[in-house]
Design a protein around this motif. Sequence first.
Motif, PDB file in Angstrom:
ATOM      1  N   ILE A   1      15.597  -0.511   7.340  1.00  0.00           N
ATOM      2  CA  ILE A   1      15.092  -1.633   6.545  1.00  0.00           C
ATOM      3  C   ILE A   1      14.004  -1.136   5.607  1.00  0.00           C
ATOM      4  O   ILE A   1      13.068  -0.450   6.025  1.00  0.00           O
ATOM      5  CB  ILE A   1      14.549  -2.737   7.469  1.00  0.00           C
ATOM      6  N   SER A   2      14.151  -1.478   4.346  1.00  0.00           N
ATOM      7  CA  SER A   2      13.181  -1.057   3.344  1.00  0.00           C
ATOM      8  C   SER A   2      13.066  -2.159   2.302  1.00  0.00           C
ATOM      9  O   SER A   2      13.740  -3.180   2.378  1.00  0.00           O
ATOM     10  CB  SER A   2      13.625   0.269   2.707  1.00  0.00           C
ATOM     11  N   GLY A   3      12.197  -1.953   1.334  1.00  0.00           N
ATOM     12  CA  GLY A   3      12.110  -2.928   0.255  1.00  0.00           C
ATOM     13  C   GLY A   3      10.697  -3.266  -0.136  1.00  0.00           C
ATOM     14  O   GLY A   3       9.726  -2.645   0.288  1.00  0.00           O
ATOM     15  N   HIS A   4      10.608  -4.300  -0.966  1.00  0.00           N
ATOM     16  CA  HIS A   4       9.333  -4.659  -1.583  1.00  0.00           C
ATOM     17  C   HIS A   4       8.338  -5.201  -0.568  1.00  0.00           C
ATOM     18  O   HIS A   4       8.708  -5.881   0.397  1.00  0.00           O
ATOM     19  CB  HIS A   4       9.545  -5.723  -2.654  1.00  0.00           C
ATOM     20  N   MET A   5       7.088  -4.913  -0.831  1.00  0.00           N
ATOM     21  CA  MET A   5       5.996  -5.610  -0.162  1.00  0.00           C
ATOM     22  C   MET A   5       5.885  -7.014  -0.758  1.00  0.00           C
ATOM     23  O   MET A   5       6.331  -7.281  -1.876  1.00  0.00           O
ATOM     24  CB  MET A   5       4.679  -4.864  -0.377  1.00  0.00           C
ATOM     25  N   ILE A   6       5.275  -7.905  -0.011  1.00  0.00           N
ATOM     26  CA  ILE A   6       4.909  -9.211  -0.560  1.00  0.00           C
ATOM     27  C   ILE A   6       3.967  -8.989  -1.744  1.00  0.00           C
ATOM     28  O   ILE A   6       3.073  -8.135  -1.695  1.00  0.00           O
ATOM     29  CB  ILE A   6       4.222 -10.069   0.528  1.00  0.00           C
ATOM     30  N   ASP A   7       4.162  -9.760  -2.809  1.00  0.00           N
ATOM     31  CA  ASP A   7       3.323  -9.610  -3.998  1.00  0.00           C
ATOM     32  C   ASP A   7       1.861  -9.900  -3.700  1.00  0.00           C
ATOM     33  O   ASP A   7       1.527 -10.841  -2.962  1.00  0.00           O
ATOM     34  CB  ASP A   7       3.772 -10.580  -5.093  1.00  0.00           C
TER      35      ASP A   7
ATOM     36  N   PRO B   1      -1.712   7.694   7.768  1.00  0.00           N
ATOM     37  CA  PRO B   1      -2.556   7.377   8.920  1.00  0.00           C
ATOM     38  C   PRO B   1      -2.850   5.875   8.951  1.00  0.00           C
ATOM     39  O   PRO B   1      -2.954   5.233   7.894  1.00  0.00           O
ATOM     40  CB  PRO B   1      -3.823   8.202   8.660  1.00  0.00           C
ATOM     41  N   GLU B   2      -2.972   5.314  10.139  1.00  0.00           N
ATOM     42  CA  GLU B   2      -2.951   3.856  10.268  1.00  0.00           C
ATOM     43  C   GLU B   2      -4.009   3.145   9.427  1.00  0.00           C
ATOM     44  O   GLU B   2      -3.701   2.157   8.747  1.00  0.00           O
ATOM     45  CB  GLU B   2      -3.102   3.446  11.732  1.00  0.00           C
ATOM     46  N   ARG B   3      -5.234   3.600   9.453  1.00  0.00           N
ATOM     47  CA  ARG B   3      -6.267   2.872   8.717  1.00  0.00           C
ATOM     48  C   ARG B   3      -5.960   2.825   7.224  1.00  0.00           C
ATOM     49  O   ARG B   3      -6.071   1.760   6.586  1.00  0.00           O
ATOM     50  CB  ARG B   3      -7.647   3.521   8.946  1.00  0.00           C
ATOM     51  N   GLU B   4      -5.547   3.948   6.671  1.00  0.00           N
ATOM     52  CA  GLU B   4      -5.201   3.991   5.250  1.00  0.00           C
ATOM     53  C   GLU B   4      -3.962   3.140   4.972  1.00  0.00           C
ATOM     54  O   GLU B   4      -3.890   2.434   3.951  1.00  0.00           O
ATOM     55  CB  GLU B   4      -4.950   5.438   4.818  1.00  0.00           C
TER      56      GLU B   4
ATOM     57  N   SER C   1      -0.929  -0.907   2.375  1.00  0.00           N
ATOM     58  CA  SER C   1       0.429  -1.445   2.479  1.00  0.00           C
ATOM     59  C   SER C   1       0.585  -2.677   3.356  1.00  0.00           C
ATOM     60  O   SER C   1       1.701  -3.208   3.449  1.00  0.00           O
ATOM     61  CB  SER C   1       1.374  -0.352   3.007  1.00  0.00           C
ATOM     62  N   VAL C   2      -0.486  -3.145   3.982  1.00  0.00           N
ATOM     63  CA  VAL C   2      -0.343  -4.272   4.899  1.00  0.00           C
ATOM     64  C   VAL C   2      -1.320  -5.401   4.585  1.00  0.00           C
ATOM     65  O   VAL C   2      -0.930  -6.573   4.513  1.00  0.00           O
ATOM     66  CB  VAL C   2      -0.519  -3.823   6.368  1.00  0.00           C
TER      67      VAL C   2
END
Length: 201
Positions: free
Chosen positions: A24-30, A96-99, A104-105
Motif C-alpha cells: 500500500i502506497s500513495g499520497h499523504m493527506i493534504d 528514524p521515528e521522530r523525524e 510524514s505523519v
Amino acid sequence: MSGGERLSGGSAPAEARFEKVVVISGHMIDSPGRTPPRFPPEAEGPVRRVMERVLTDRGVGQRDLAITGGAAGADILGAELCLARGAAVWLLVPLPEREFLERSVRLPGSDWVERFHALKYRCIVRYQQDELGPPPSGQSPFARNNQWCLDTGRAVVGDERLLGLVVWDEQPTDREGGAADFVARATKRGVQIEIVNPTAL
C-alpha cells in the motif's frame, strides 16, 4: 536504485507464509491550504470505502500480508483496513521515528500521530536505516522505501501474488519517492496495481 535492482533488506522472516501480499502506497493527506488539492481531508471517508472495496474484491484476509510505510493518509488507512480484515501488517518506515513523525505523519488538528502509534502495537515495524543503513548520497529515502516495500513483498510471495494498492491523483511528477514513483517501479516489474484517485471520488 533502479526498479530492477533489489535491496538486501527485502528478505522476509523464514517462518512467514502468506498467500498474497498487498503493498500500500500513495499520497499523504493534504496539509491545510494545499493547492491544488491532491488528497484533501474530506476525501478520507470516500477513499477508505473504495480501498475497502478493493481489498474485498481481492479477497485480502487472514492468510495475507500488507506492507506499507506508515505515513498519514494512504499508508495508515490501508494498514487499519487490512488489520480489520485479519491480515498481518508490516510497517517499513523510511526515516528514524521522530523525524518520520514530523515529516510524514503529524498534521495540525489531526489524530494521525495517535493512529500511527496505535498501529505500532499491532504491526511488525521495521526501520529503513536500521536494516539498510543510511541511503547513498543524493538518494531519496522515500524512493528507496518504495523499492524496499516492493522487494520485501517479492521476497515473501513473488511478483505473481503481489498487488499494489495506490492512492494517487494520477498526475505525473518527477519527484522521487511519491505515488507516481511507486507506480512506475511496480509497473516496470509487472506488478498488478489498483489505483484509488481521491480527486475523482
